[in-house]
Design a protein around this motif. Sequence first.
Motif, short mmCIF file in Angstrom:
data_model
loop_
_atom_site.label_atom_id
_atom_site.label_comp_id
_atom_site.label_asym_id
_atom_site.label_seq_id
_atom_site.Cartn_x
_atom_site.Cartn_y
_atom_site.Cartn_z
N ASN A 1 32.16 30.44 -2.10
CA ASN A 1 31.18 29.47 -2.61
C ASN A 1 31.84 28.48 -3.56
O ASN A 1 32.86 28.77 -4.19
N LYS A 2 31.21 27.33 -3.69
CA LYS A 2 31.76 26.25 -4.50
C LYS A 2 31.66 26.57 -5.99
O LYS A 2 30.73 27.22 -6.44
N VAL A 3 32.65 26.09 -6.75
CA VAL A 3 32.62 26.14 -8.20
C VAL A 3 32.85 24.72 -8.71
O VAL A 3 33.23 23.83 -7.95
N THR A 4 32.64 24.53 -9.98
CA THR A 4 32.77 23.20 -10.55
C THR A 4 33.21 23.28 -12.00
O THR A 4 33.09 24.34 -12.64
N GLN A 5 33.69 22.16 -12.52
CA GLN A 5 33.94 22.00 -13.95
C GLN A 5 32.87 21.13 -14.59
O GLN A 5 32.83 20.98 -15.81
N ASN A 6 31.99 20.56 -13.78
CA ASN A 6 30.97 19.65 -14.28
C ASN A 6 29.90 20.41 -15.06
O ASN A 6 29.47 21.49 -14.66
N LEU A 7 29.49 19.84 -16.17
CA LEU A 7 28.42 20.42 -16.96
C LEU A 7 27.08 20.11 -16.32
O LEU A 7 26.92 19.04 -15.71
N PRO A 8 26.12 21.01 -16.43
CA PRO A 8 24.80 20.75 -15.83
C PRO A 8 24.14 19.55 -16.49
O PRO A 8 24.28 19.31 -17.69
N GLU A 9 23.44 18.78 -15.68
CA GLU A 9 22.77 17.58 -16.17
C GLU A 9 21.26 17.77 -16.13
O GLU A 9 20.73 18.60 -15.40
N ASN A 10 20.60 16.98 -16.94
CA ASN A 10 19.13 16.90 -16.90
C ASN A 10 18.45 18.24 -17.13
O ASN A 10 17.48 18.59 -16.45
N ILE A 11 18.97 19.00 -18.09
CA ILE A 11 18.26 20.23 -18.48
C ILE A 11 17.00 19.84 -19.23
O ILE A 11 17.07 19.14 -20.25
#
Length: 287
Positions: free
Chosen positions: A131-141
């Motif tokens: 599965n995909k992983v990311t370094q991006n922080l979650p947006e629009n919490i």
Amino acid sequence: MTIKTLISVDELASMQGQRHLVVLDCRFYLTDLEKGARVYNESHIPDAIFVDLHSQLAGEESELTGRHPLPSAARFSEQISNWGIDLNSEVVVYDDMGGAFAARAWWMLAQQGISVRVLNGGFPEWLRSGNKVTQNLPENIVTRVPIEVSFPWLIHEEQIVTSFESNQYILLDARMKDRFNGENENMDPVAGHIPGALNRPFFDNLDEKQTFKAANLINTEFSALLGGGGSDLKMKTTNLPVVHYCGSGVTACHNILAMNYAGFEAKYVYVGSWSQWAKRMVRMLRL
């Protein structure tokens, strides 16, 4: 109340992008309190929010508490709101230690009536499954309206003391056997365990991949430990609830998770655990 327990990586992958899904990354390392944030920033499940167990799932330690006392109800209510969680959320929590730390978040959220599950196998299983992983922080919490928080599954030190005379609980220690037996203690000032306690190291709930064993196998193992088979558990035949503890009230939650997964009712944690009890013993020795 039916308590949800585990979710597979395939189930979580199929839920990605759903409106009410909230994923919490609970990776934590007791000997390096900054490492959790570092590994989160290196890679995490898309849209996962980092949770600092030491500061967000625990209050401040004092001379009279264990290492990880619960935060105040008001503080945890605000934290839940800031994570974007409300009573309509579907929450998934994970770590990279077989759920050892994610289970604390699960236990704290579940008793608020929130739908929450632990990712079986955690981040390593997510990676193994491609599965995909990311370094991006979650947006629009989206900060939610705070919910009323309480901790009805919390057991206090005084209740454990009272139980010695009134026989209210069965105590179950989730630490490794060497610490339970007093053969090794590098965290607390006194070695050993609370008198009368049984031992179920939380790692015994896992297989070699740090995913949970089959529910029927865990059922059999807890049945043997607690005195009987299936519905004949000692906790049922004697009407005594099991109170779980460990070093600081964290990995004890793993045994609660495992018992519910295996079909038993379990929810109570002595959060002060051995780290508080050891301080009590030191105070008594000074008298």
